[in-house]
Design an enzyme around this catalytic site. Structure first.
Site, PDB file in Angstrom:
ATOM      1  N   TYR A 129     -15.655   7.705  11.231  1.00  0.00           N
ATOM      2  CA  TYR A 129     -16.925   6.980  11.343  1.00  0.00           C
ATOM      3  C   TYR A 129     -18.095   7.919  11.102  1.00  0.00           C
ATOM      4  O   TYR A 129     -17.939   9.148  11.141  1.00  0.00           O
ATOM      5  CB  TYR A 129     -17.050   6.334  12.737  1.00  0.00           C
ATOM      6  CG  TYR A 129     -16.832   7.305  13.885  1.00  0.00           C
ATOM      7  CD1 TYR A 129     -17.819   8.202  14.279  1.00  0.00           C
ATOM      8  CD2 TYR A 129     -15.611   7.344  14.567  1.00  0.00           C
ATOM      9  CE1 TYR A 129     -17.608   9.102  15.323  1.00  0.00           C
ATOM     10  CE2 TYR A 129     -15.391   8.241  15.614  1.00  0.00           C
ATOM     11  CZ  TYR A 129     -16.393   9.115  15.986  1.00  0.00           C
ATOM     12  OH  TYR A 129     -16.180  10.017  17.013  1.00  0.00           O
ATOM     13  N   THR A 156     -12.769  -2.856   9.854  1.00  0.00           N
ATOM     14  CA  THR A 156     -13.466  -1.859   9.022  1.00  0.00           C
ATOM     15  C   THR A 156     -12.662  -0.559   8.801  1.00  0.00           C
ATOM     16  O   THR A 156     -12.471  -0.171   7.657  1.00  0.00           O
ATOM     17  CB  THR A 156     -14.892  -1.575   9.543  1.00  0.00           C
ATOM     18  OG1 THR A 156     -14.841  -1.366  10.950  1.00  0.00           O
ATOM     19  CG2 THR A 156     -15.828  -2.721   9.235  1.00  0.00           C
ATOM     20  N   PRO A 157     -12.155   0.114   9.857  1.00  0.00           N
ATOM     21  CA  PRO A 157     -11.369   1.328   9.552  1.00  0.00           C
ATOM     22  C   PRO A 157     -10.067   0.991   8.835  1.00  0.00           C
ATOM     23  O   PRO A 157      -9.541   1.794   8.063  1.00  0.00           O
ATOM     24  CB  PRO A 157     -11.102   1.947  10.929  1.00  0.00           C
ATOM     25  CG  PRO A 157     -11.261   0.834  11.908  1.00  0.00           C
ATOM     26  CD  PRO A 157     -12.270  -0.098  11.317  1.00  0.00           C
ATOM     27  N   GLU A 205     -16.529  21.590  19.696  1.00  0.00           N
ATOM     28  CA  GLU A 205     -17.661  20.957  19.011  1.00  0.00           C
ATOM     29  C   GLU A 205     -18.359  21.947  18.074  1.00  0.00           C
ATOM     30  O   GLU A 205     -18.758  21.577  16.971  1.00  0.00           O
ATOM     31  CB  GLU A 205     -18.631  20.366  20.054  1.00  0.00           C
ATOM     32  CG  GLU A 205     -18.042  19.088  20.666  1.00  0.00           C
ATOM     33  CD  GLU A 205     -18.502  18.765  22.082  1.00  0.00           C
ATOM     34  OE1 GLU A 205     -19.574  19.237  22.504  1.00  0.00           O
ATOM     35  OE2 GLU A 205     -17.762  18.041  22.787  1.00  0.00           O
ATOM     36  N   GLY A 221     -11.199  -9.257  13.931  1.00  0.00           N
ATOM     37  CA  GLY A 221     -12.647  -9.327  13.676  1.00  0.00           C
ATOM     38  C   GLY A 221     -13.159  -8.130  12.899  1.00  0.00           C
ATOM     39  O   GLY A 221     -12.551  -7.684  11.926  1.00  0.00           O
ATOM     40  N   GLY A 229     -16.838   1.661  20.990  1.00  0.00           N
ATOM     41  CA  GLY A 229     -17.500   1.812  22.290  1.00  0.00           C
ATOM     42  C   GLY A 229     -16.686   2.745  23.156  1.00  0.00           C
ATOM     43  O   GLY A 229     -15.646   3.247  22.725  1.00  0.00           O
ATOM     44  N   HIS A 282     -18.723  13.425  20.570  1.00  0.00           N
ATOM     45  CA  HIS A 282     -19.863  14.289  20.893  1.00  0.00           C
ATOM     46  C   HIS A 282     -20.462  14.916  19.629  1.00  0.00           C
ATOM     47  O   HIS A 282     -21.672  15.017  19.490  1.00  0.00           O
ATOM     48  CB  HIS A 282     -19.429  15.427  21.834  1.00  0.00           C
ATOM     49  CG  HIS A 282     -19.234  15.000  23.262  1.00  0.00           C
ATOM     50  ND1 HIS A 282     -18.567  15.770  24.178  1.00  0.00           N
ATOM     51  CD2 HIS A 282     -19.627  13.885  23.933  1.00  0.00           C
ATOM     52  CE1 HIS A 282     -18.557  15.158  25.359  1.00  0.00           C
ATOM     53  NE2 HIS A 282     -19.187  14.007  25.232  1.00  0.00           N
ATOM     54  N   TYR A 314     -24.560  20.970  28.383  1.00  0.00           N
ATOM     55  CA  TYR A 314     -23.469  20.967  29.375  1.00  0.00           C
ATOM     56  C   TYR A 314     -23.909  21.324  30.803  1.00  0.00           C
ATOM     57  O   TYR A 314     -23.465  20.675  31.762  1.00  0.00           O
ATOM     58  CB  TYR A 314     -22.287  21.825  28.886  1.00  0.00           C
ATOM     59  CG  TYR A 314     -21.459  21.028  27.897  1.00  0.00           C
ATOM     60  CD1 TYR A 314     -20.390  20.256  28.324  1.00  0.00           C
ATOM     61  CD2 TYR A 314     -21.812  20.987  26.549  1.00  0.00           C
ATOM     62  CE1 TYR A 314     -19.672  19.475  27.427  1.00  0.00           C
ATOM     63  CE2 TYR A 314     -21.109  20.204  25.651  1.00  0.00           C
ATOM     64  CZ  TYR A 314     -20.039  19.451  26.094  1.00  0.00           C
ATOM     65  OH  TYR A 314     -19.339  18.666  25.220  1.00  0.00           O
ATOM     66  N   GLN A 325     -22.172   4.460  16.233  1.00  0.00           N
ATOM     67  CA  GLN A 325     -21.120   4.854  15.292  1.00  0.00           C
ATOM     68  C   GLN A 325     -20.650   3.613  14.510  1.00  0.00           C
ATOM     69  O   GLN A 325     -20.500   2.540  15.107  1.00  0.00           O
ATOM     70  CB  GLN A 325     -19.901   5.435  16.041  1.00  0.00           C
ATOM     71  CG  GLN A 325     -20.145   6.794  16.682  1.00  0.00           C
ATOM     72  CD  GLN A 325     -21.041   6.743  17.888  1.00  0.00           C
ATOM     73  OE1 GLN A 325     -20.852   5.913  18.767  1.00  0.00           O
ATOM     74  NE2 GLN A 325     -22.034   7.616  17.947  1.00  0.00           N
ATOM     75  N   GLY A 381     -13.043  -5.193  13.687  1.00  0.00           N
ATOM     76  CA  GLY A 381     -12.091  -4.070  13.785  1.00  0.00           C
ATOM     77  C   GLY A 381     -11.380  -3.829  12.474  1.00  0.00           C
ATOM     78  O   GLY A 381     -10.652  -2.851  12.308  1.00  0.00           O
TER      79      GLY A 381
HETATM   80  C1  HEM Z   1     -19.125  10.014  25.434  1.00  0.00           C
HETATM   81  C2  HEM Z   1     -16.731  12.730  28.653  1.00  0.00           C
HETATM   82  C3  HEM Z   1     -20.202  16.081  28.364  1.00  0.00           C
HETATM   83  C4  HEM Z   1     -22.977  12.857  26.078  1.00  0.00           C
HETATM   84  C5  HEM Z   1     -18.163  10.471  26.303  1.00  0.00           C
HETATM   85  C6  HEM Z   1     -16.940   9.789  26.631  1.00  0.00           C
HETATM   86  C7  HEM Z   1     -16.280  10.534  27.539  1.00  0.00           C
HETATM   87  C8  HEM Z   1     -17.084  11.715  27.798  1.00  0.00           C
HETATM   88  C9  HEM Z   1     -14.950  10.206  28.193  1.00  0.00           C
HETATM   89  C10 HEM Z   1     -16.469   8.460  26.024  1.00  0.00           C
HETATM   90  C11 HEM Z   1     -15.907   8.797  24.674  1.00  0.00           C
HETATM   91  C12 HEM Z   1     -15.232   7.671  23.941  1.00  0.00           C
HETATM   92  O1  HEM Z   1     -14.452   6.986  24.518  1.00  0.00           O
HETATM   93  O2  HEM Z   1     -15.471   7.478  22.775  1.00  0.00           O
HETATM   94  C13 HEM Z   1     -17.446  13.892  28.822  1.00  0.00           C
HETATM   95  C14 HEM Z   1     -17.012  15.016  29.637  1.00  0.00           C
HETATM   96  C15 HEM Z   1     -17.986  15.970  29.551  1.00  0.00           C
HETATM   97  C16 HEM Z   1     -19.037  15.428  28.704  1.00  0.00           C
HETATM   98  C17 HEM Z   1     -15.695  15.060  30.413  1.00  0.00           C
HETATM   99  C18 HEM Z   1     -18.073  17.328  30.187  1.00  0.00           C
HETATM  100  C19 HEM Z   1     -17.076  18.137  30.461  1.00  0.00           C
HETATM  101  C20 HEM Z   1     -21.267  15.502  27.739  1.00  0.00           C
HETATM  102  C21 HEM Z   1     -22.555  16.127  27.535  1.00  0.00           C
HETATM  103  C22 HEM Z   1     -23.346  15.209  26.923  1.00  0.00           C
HETATM  104  C23 HEM Z   1     -22.551  14.006  26.704  1.00  0.00           C
HETATM  105  C24 HEM Z   1     -22.924  17.558  27.943  1.00  0.00           C
HETATM  106  C25 HEM Z   1     -24.792  15.367  26.511  1.00  0.00           C
HETATM  107  C26 HEM Z   1     -25.789  15.197  27.308  1.00  0.00           C
HETATM  108  C27 HEM Z   1     -22.155  11.807  25.723  1.00  0.00           C
HETATM  109  C28 HEM Z   1     -22.631  10.646  24.983  1.00  0.00           C
HETATM  110  C29 HEM Z   1     -21.508   9.829  24.778  1.00  0.00           C
HETATM  111  C30 HEM Z   1     -20.403  10.498  25.414  1.00  0.00           C
HETATM  112  C31 HEM Z   1     -24.050  10.386  24.512  1.00  0.00           C
HETATM  113  C32 HEM Z   1     -21.461   8.488  24.027  1.00  0.00           C
HETATM  114  C33 HEM Z   1     -21.374   7.353  24.937  1.00  0.00           C
HETATM  115  C34 HEM Z   1     -22.570   6.498  25.092  1.00  0.00           C
HETATM  116  O3  HEM Z   1     -23.660   6.833  24.655  1.00  0.00           O
HETATM  117  O4  HEM Z   1     -22.398   5.429  25.681  1.00  0.00           O
HETATM  118  N1  HEM Z   1     -18.222  11.646  27.016  1.00  0.00           N
HETATM  119  N2  HEM Z   1     -18.670  14.176  28.278  1.00  0.00           N
HETATM  120  N3  HEM Z   1     -21.303  14.228  27.217  1.00  0.00           N
HETATM  121  N4  HEM Z   1     -20.832  11.681  25.958  1.00  0.00           N
HETATM  122 FE1  HEM Z   1     -19.727  12.982  27.030  1.00  0.00          FE
END
Ligand code: HEM
Length: 394
Positions: free
Chosen positions: A188, A275-276, A135, A271, A388, A85, A95, A205, A273
């Site tokens: 990253y 990079t890190p 955050e 592959g 991802g 995030h 949120y 990323q 992977g």
């Molecule tokens: C990614 C959970 C709130 C935007 C993720 C991921 C999880 C998650 C599990 C995947 C992370 C990974 O595996 O790398 C949550 C939970 C939230 C929350 C439990 C609330 C309690 C938010 C909020 C936003 C947000 C408020 C903004 C609008 C994103 C974005 C990604 C992400 C943009 C990247 C994934 C993508 O674009 O495909 N979050 N999130 N999340 N989250 Fe959240």
């Protein structure tokens, strides 16, 4: 704090979430993005299409309900998500938007009644606050570090180097010519750009692929050849960017980093992977106090093995013990094998008590994880990075 009754209600939702979790999170994204289309500038729309993100979120919501009475179990996941995030610029004001869309989706799909919705609203509030606080701390840390910054900073591509037919390294230096913050190998950065013809900005990323050198950063990007929409940003970087061009970059983030111990290290990658792992390998082999390092890599063939010359040099200097698995081979040299990575073939050469770091395609990582479990390696010794949305290996 949640009341005992709220905890009981949330826990009782666990079976329904196991069954309907993805349906809920799928609907959640429809509601969220219809009501707040500007968020399409933040979410990866390719992950939306593939369904990967809804699965990752469903797993997170499920884990929260299951462990709501013992949240320490999910702290590692919270840290990984907060780091992601922070790299995406998610702020406190986002949120409530996510919370109301999630509750609306739960109500629509499960129709569980007012009391349950109220308990989930409280639960969401608690979890959201944990993320918001963490955050906020990360944003402050990243901005206050020497050479640090907040949000994005312009970087110039000062050099491009083709590592394999598909992977090209981009060397980035800040256009303000200032210093850049130090990172830990394995972290990253995010690149923000809007490819031509796309209505929204895209954020992706990329692992930093070398040891920190004070001047700038290196990422190594793989071109995707499929027509499933994958590689939108990577392919755009390959086809449209050249030395002298500018990209927007966020500070280094991520918790998949080398642990500060003296234990032997086994780096396993498939592959891109690599990079890190390359960042970890370079960092470890540059350190004065030597730590035992084993490097295991799987690639299509030697031509597609990025940083192979660098690895050969380190092997020659006896800084690392390397084992390469190629799907196609011409002639094999020592430490090279035909086929997919098979830890059984080399496990006698690996030290006891090692830390294992894995990165590559999820199917490969699952297979390696299973092989390590068969060898009685504990979960504490295994660290992995999923490119991802992370749906967990175990
Ligand atoms: C990614 C959970 C709130 C935007 C993720 C991921 C999880 C998650 C599990 C995947 C992370 C990974 O595996 O790398 C949550 C939970 C939230 C929350 C439990 C609330 C309690 C938010 C909020 C936003 C947000 C408020 C903004 C609008 C994103 C974005 C990604 C992400 C943009 C990247 C994934 C993508 O674009 O495909 N979050 N999130 N999340 N989250 Fe959240």
């Amino acid at each position: 704090m949640l009341t005992d009754n709220e905890i009981k209600i949330i826990k009782a939702s666990t079976p329904a979430l196991a069954e309907y979790g993805e349906q809920i999170t799928g609907r959640f994204y429809q509601i969220l993005l219809a009501k707040n289309p500007e968020l399409k500038n933040i979410f990866n729309m390719t992950n939306q299409k593939s369904g990967n993100q809804k699965q990752a979120l469903a797993m997170a919501v499920y884990a929260f309900s299951k462990y709501v009475d013992n949240l320490s179990v999910i702290l590692g996941d919270v840290e990984r998500i907060a780091q992601k995030h922070a790299s995406l610029g998610i702020k406190a004001e986002h949120y409530p938007l996510v919370g109301s869309a999630l509750l609306e989706a739960i109500e629509e799909i499960l129709n569980p009644g007012e009391e349950v919705i109220a308990a989930w609203a409280s639960g969401y509030g608690i979890l959201a606050n944990v993320f918001i606080e963490r955050e906020k701390a990360l944003y402050e840390e990243n901005a206050q570090k020497a050479g640090g910054w907040s949000d994005t900073r312009d970087f110039i591509i000062v050099k491009m180097h083709q590592e394999t037919p598909l992977i090209t390294s981009f060397y980035l230096q800040p256009s303000d010519q200032g210093v850049v913050s130090e990172y830990t190998a394995g972290q990253y950065i995010s690149i923000y750009l809007q490819p031509e013809g796309q209505a929204y900005q895209q954020i992706r990323q990329y692992s930093l692929s070398g040891a920190f050198d004070k001047k700038g950063y290196r990422i190594s990007v793989k071109k995707e050849l499929n027509d499933q929409g994958e590689g939108l940003v990577s392919n755009y970087l390959h086809s449209q960017f050249k030395v002298g061009d500018t990209v927007k970059v966020t500070p280094p983030c991520g918790e998949f980093v080398l642990q500060k111990t003296d234990n032997p290290v086994v780096l396993i990658s498939g592959g891109v992977g690599i990079t890190p792992m390359q960042a970890m390998l370079e960092t470890l082999t540059q350190q004065t106090e030597s730590r035992e390092v084993h490097f295991i890599h799987g690639a299509q063939d030697r031509q597609h093995h990025a940083f192979k010359n660098e690895l050969d040099l380190l092997v020659e200097k006896q800084k690392v013990d390397a084992h390469c698995f190629y799907q196609q081979v011409d002639t094999l040299s020592s430490g090279e094998y035909q086929g997919l990575i098979d830890i059984q073939k080399i496990h006698n050469l690996l030290p006891a008590g090692a830390e294992y770091y894995i990165c590559g395609p999820v199917v490969m990582m699952k297979a390696i994880y299973q092989q390590l479990k068969d060898l009685k390696v504990s979960d504490e010794q295994i660290h992995y990075e999923v490119f991802g949305p992370n749906k967990s290996l175990a």
